[in-house]
Design a protein around this motif. Structure first.
Motif, PDB file in Angstrom:
ATOM      1  N   PHE A  89       0.839  -1.210   0.000  1.00 59.88           N
ATOM      2  CA  PHE A  89       0.000   0.000   0.000  1.00 59.88           C
ATOM      3  C   PHE A  89       0.871   1.257   0.000  1.00 59.88           C
ATOM      4  CE2 PHE A  89      -3.785  -2.281   2.160  1.00 59.88           C
ATOM      5  CZ  PHE A  89      -4.295  -2.619   0.919  1.00 59.88           C
ATOM      6  N   LYS A  90       1.933   1.237   0.779  1.00 62.90           N
ATOM      7  CA  LYS A  90       2.816   2.407   0.842  1.00 62.90           C
ATOM      8  C   LYS A  90       3.460   2.667  -0.513  1.00 62.90           C
ATOM      9  CE  LYS A  90       6.766   4.366   3.311  1.00 62.90           C
ATOM     10  NZ  LYS A  90       7.758   4.179   4.394  1.00 62.90           N
ATOM     11  N   GLU A  91       3.908   1.606  -1.161  1.00 62.09           N
ATOM     12  CA  GLU A  91       4.505   1.773  -2.494  1.00 62.09           C
ATOM     13  C   GLU A  91       3.496   2.355  -3.476  1.00 62.09           C
ATOM     14  OE1 GLU A  91       6.319  -0.980  -6.141  1.00 62.09           O
ATOM     15  OE2 GLU A  91       5.882  -1.883  -4.176  1.00 62.09           O
ATOM     16  N   GLY A  92       2.270   1.807  -3.465  1.00 64.71           N
ATOM     17  CA  GLY A  92       1.266   2.290  -4.410  1.00 64.71           C
ATOM     18  C   GLY A  92       0.833   3.712  -4.140  1.00 64.71           C
ATOM     19  N   LEU A  93       0.607   4.062  -2.854  1.00 65.18           N
ATOM     20  CA  LEU A  93       0.149   5.408  -2.524  1.00 65.18           C
ATOM     21  C   LEU A  93       1.261   6.442  -2.659  1.00 65.18           C
ATOM     22  CD1 LEU A  93      -2.137   4.500   0.501  1.00 65.18           C
ATOM     23  CD2 LEU A  93      -2.870   5.442  -1.698  1.00 65.18           C
TER      24      LEU A  93
END
Length: 251
Positions: A89-93
């Motif tokens: 999620f951190k990578e995508g956001l």
């Protein structure tokens, strides 16, 4: 009744329903993402992760890589791999700060996603980053080619034809089986959605078992529908394509 009508109805029967359970992914990014999403909805998490790896390999910009990472986080969350899910999620956001979840998830996963978003937004406020790469221009997309005029069938000459009963019976049976299979498939998806909303593991497992059984039944019914539609086309070719002699009344 013309052969083209039989084949057309057969394709209308088969394509929409069957496409929910089987997809032939193409080499491009969107096909891989579609295949990953369908595998996730069918609870085939390992295949979904494989398709996401393939989609990431052909991603053209940061926006597409962000989409891959967010869907990967959802799949990992359903597998119980929470720390890997948070990292995805951190990578995508980080690439798509304003992105939303592409599919319905449990309240716990939604809370994790929003918490990661707040952390990423604080980091971006301290260290702004450039926006994701711009997508490929529309001019690079190849337009669909029109069918060659030479391939358009000429109007059939007027002639008297017999109407075979067996192809119509097979086609009718295929329509019934396809309708039942589609309904059972929708029930399977409803069970999956119910499982994602359950907070207790036992309830979730029961819904997932029910969804798998319904998905298997739907596949069997849709397979029978395809077989019936194909049988209708074949028997039409064998029994219904020869015209009967035209009866002329003498004046």
């Amino acid at each position: 009744m013309d052969l083209r009508i039989v084949l057309g109805v057969s394709l209308m029967l088969v394509s929409p329903a069957w496409g929910q359970f089987a997809v032939s992914p193409g080499p491009d990014f969107q096909a891989r993402m579609s295949s990953a999403s369908r595998a996730y909805e069918d609870l085939d998490y390992e295949h979904s992760l494989e398709q996401l790896d393939a989609a990431k390999a052909v991603a053209r910009d940061g926006g597409e890589r962000g989409r891959v990472a967010i869907l990967r986080g959802i799949v990992l969350a359903d597998l119980g791999r929470r720390q890997e899910s948070l990292a995805a999620f951190k990578e995508g956001l980080s690439l798509l700060p304003d992105a939303s979840l592409p599919v319905k998830v449990s309240p716990k996963v939604s809370r994790d996603f929003e918490e990661v978003r707040r952390n990423v937004q604080r980091e971006l406020a301290r260290n702004p980053r450039p926006p994701p790469d711009a997508p490929v221009a529309l001019a690079d997309v190849q337009p669909e080619t029109a069918p060659s005029p030479g391939l358009v069938p000429a109007p059939a000459r007027e002639e008297v034809r017999r109407t075979p009963v067996l192809p119509l019976a097979l086609l009718g049976g295929g329509v019934v089986l396809g309708g039942i299979g589609s309904y059972v498939g929708l029930q399977s998806r409803s069970s999956v959605n119910a499982a994602r909303e359950d907070d207790f593991y036992s309830d979730r497992t029961a819904h997932l078992d029910s969804a798998r059984g319904q998905a298997l039944a739907a596949n069997i019914l849709l397979g029978a529908a395809v077989t019936a539609a194909a049988g209708a086309a074949i028997t039409w070719l064998l029994t219904g394509d020869s015209p009967s002699p035209r009866t002329e009344v003498s004046p």
